[in-house]
Write a protein that holds these residues in place. Structure first.
Motif, short mmCIF file in Angstrom:
data_model
loop_
_atom_site.label_atom_id
_atom_site.label_comp_id
_atom_site.label_asym_id
_atom_site.label_seq_id
_atom_site.Cartn_x
_atom_site.Cartn_y
_atom_site.Cartn_z
N MET A 196 0.84 -1.21 0.00
CA MET A 196 0.00 0.00 0.00
C MET A 196 0.87 1.26 0.00
SD MET A 196 -2.88 -0.88 2.85
CE MET A 196 -3.48 -2.56 3.08
N LEU A 197 1.94 1.21 0.78
CA LEU A 197 2.77 2.40 0.96
C LEU A 197 3.72 2.65 -0.20
CD1 LEU A 197 3.64 1.74 4.70
CD2 LEU A 197 2.37 3.72 3.86
N LEU A 198 4.10 1.60 -0.93
CA LEU A 198 5.11 1.71 -1.97
C LEU A 198 4.79 2.78 -3.02
CD1 LEU A 198 7.73 0.78 -3.26
CD2 LEU A 198 6.45 -1.08 -4.37
N PRO A 199 3.62 2.75 -3.69
CA PRO A 199 3.37 3.78 -4.72
C PRO A 199 3.29 5.18 -4.14
CG PRO A 199 1.38 2.47 -4.28
CD PRO A 199 2.51 1.78 -3.58
N LEU A 200 2.78 5.32 -2.92
CA LEU A 200 2.68 6.64 -2.31
C LEU A 200 4.06 7.19 -1.98
CD1 LEU A 200 -0.32 5.99 0.14
CD2 LEU A 200 -0.38 7.13 -2.08
N ALA A 201 4.93 6.33 -1.47
CA ALA A 201 6.29 6.76 -1.15
C ALA A 201 7.06 7.15 -2.41
CB ALA A 201 7.02 5.66 -0.39
N LEU A 202 6.90 6.35 -3.46
CA LEU A 202 7.60 6.65 -4.72
C LEU A 202 7.11 7.94 -5.36
CD1 LEU A 202 7.79 3.08 -6.33
CD2 LEU A 202 9.64 4.36 -5.20
N ALA A 203 5.82 8.23 -5.17
CA ALA A 203 5.24 9.43 -5.77
C ALA A 203 5.54 10.69 -4.97
CB ALA A 203 3.72 9.27 -5.90
N GLY A 204 5.92 10.55 -3.71
CA GLY A 204 6.16 11.71 -2.86
C GLY A 204 7.63 12.05 -2.74
N ALA A 205 7.96 12.74 -1.65
CA ALA A 205 9.35 13.14 -1.40
C ALA A 205 10.22 11.92 -1.15
CB ALA A 205 9.39 14.09 -0.21
N HIS A 206 11.46 11.99 -1.62
CA HIS A 206 12.40 10.89 -1.47
C HIS A 206 13.48 11.27 -0.44
CE1 HIS A 206 11.51 8.52 -5.39
NE2 HIS A 206 10.43 9.16 -4.97
N PRO A 207 14.06 10.27 0.23
CA PRO A 207 15.16 10.56 1.16
C PRO A 207 16.38 11.05 0.41
CG PRO A 207 14.88 8.18 0.88
CD PRO A 207 13.72 8.82 0.21
N SER A 208 17.15 11.92 1.05
CA SER A 208 18.37 12.44 0.43
C SER A 208 19.43 12.63 1.51
CB SER A 208 18.09 13.77 -0.27
OG SER A 208 17.60 14.73 0.65
N GLY A 209 20.68 12.62 1.10
CA GLY A 209 21.77 12.83 2.03
C GLY A 209 21.82 11.76 3.10
N LEU A 210 21.86 10.50 2.68
CA LEU A 210 21.83 9.39 3.63
C LEU A 210 23.00 9.47 4.61
CD1 LEU A 210 20.87 6.39 1.31
CD2 LEU A 210 19.37 7.82 2.71
N ARG A 211 22.66 9.25 5.89
CA ARG A 211 23.68 9.24 6.95
C ARG A 211 23.53 7.95 7.75
NH1 ARG A 211 21.26 14.16 7.68
NH2 ARG A 211 20.47 13.53 9.74
N PHE A 212 24.60 7.57 8.43
CA PHE A 212 24.61 6.29 9.14
C PHE A 212 23.52 6.23 10.21
CE2 PHE A 212 25.95 3.77 12.82
CZ PHE A 212 26.03 2.52 12.23
#
Length: 304
Positions: A196-212
């Motif tokens: 359920m969450l996959l298409p909504l997450a892909l269509a919205g804001a994405h994570p950036s600047g990954l940190r540990f």
């Protein structure tokens, strides 16, 4: 209970308790929908491994409509709402608001089954709500959260809605999903919620600047908070009574305060008083003897 079971209950409450802090840390770079999606995906991956090698069974397909609905209210919405709410609410406050889940479950059960509650049960509900209110009000004006648009009040409401979602799912599951393989059910719920969450997450804001730090928090949240915790929870249910396992619900606010201290969150005297009042109310709700025509709640502990 045996010492081993007591230690396992403490471990389970600690894993679910730290989930609130992990959500807040992960939210530093992951949007709420991504926090919820990755939590479901990692938890489901672990449970699928256990299911395949452990010989557990998936629920029958005829129950798919109910499985989808319960996955929505028990996983997809609450996981996203907690991540959203904790953008403006400290993890320790979120843990206390989460403690309202058994209260909402009781009220919904009363409405569905048209039953009445004992006087002391009603007193416990009011006392627990009062404790949560004290905790939330004690946080009002915290400059660490008020600078964020919407402030802590909106975040608290969103987290309360997540707790209501848990309660709706609990009432539905008790009515429609009894007698199923618990590991198969948990695996199905996380998998469906992830889809359920996959298409909504892909269509919205994405994570950036990954940190540990946030990435590690997501890993702990998924594998421990939504994978190992489910396994330990159902193992405990097979070893001790559901009433004893329900003690986890009383411990979660305490763990919320404990882990919040490590995150240097603001925890004042009124917050501690509110937590004590909330726990007293939850205990009062569940200590009443059963009587004909009187509904007595059974707190089902829920993770964030």
């Amino acid at each position: 209970m045996k010492i081993r079971s007591i230690l396992q209950i403490l471990l389970l409450s600690a894993m679910w308790g730290v989930s609130f802090l992990m959500i807040r840390i992960a939210g530093g770079i992951f949007p709420p929908l991504w926090v919820a999606l990755l939590r479901c995906a990692l938890g489901a991956a672990l449970l699928w491994t256990v299911l395949i090698f452990g010989g557990n069974k998936l629920p029958p397909r005829r129950l798919l409509p109910w499985l989808i609905t319960i996955a929505l209210f028990n996983n997809a919405l609450p996981f996203a709402f907690f991540a959203w709410g904790e953008r403006t609410v400290p993890s320790n406050i979120a843990a206390v608001i989460n403690a309202t889940t058994p209260i909402w479950t009781l009220l919904l059960s009363m409405a569905v089954h048209r039953t009445r509650a004992a006087l002391f049960t009603i007193a416990g509900v009011l006392l627990a709500f009062a404790g949560v209110l004290v905790v939330v009000l004690s946080h009002t004006g915290d400059p660490a959260a008020d600078h964020v648009a919407g402030g802590p009040l909106r975040g608290s409401i969103v987290i309360a809605l997540a707790a209501v979602g848990y309660a709706i799912a609990t009432v539905m599951a008790k009515a429609k999903l009894q007698g199923l393989d618990p590991i198969g059910l948990a695996t199905t719920q996380l998998s469906l919620a992830g889809l359920m969450l996959l298409p909504l997450a892909l269509a919205g804001a994405h994570p950036s600047g990954l940190r540990f730090g946030p990435v590690a928090a997501i890993a702990v949240l998924g594998f421990a908070g939504s994978g190992l915790a489910y396994l330990l929870y159902y193992h405990l249910l097979s070893q001790v009574s559901a009433t004893h396992v329900a003690a986890v619900a009383y411990l979660l606010p305490l763990w919320g305060l404990f882990w919040g201290i490590f995150a240097h969150e603001s925890i004042g005297l009124f917050t501690c008083i509110g937590v004590a009042i909330t726990i007293a109310g939850l205990i009062l709700m569940n200590l009443q003897p059963r009587a004909a025509g009187v509904l007595q709640p059974r707190s089902r502990p829920e993770a964030a």
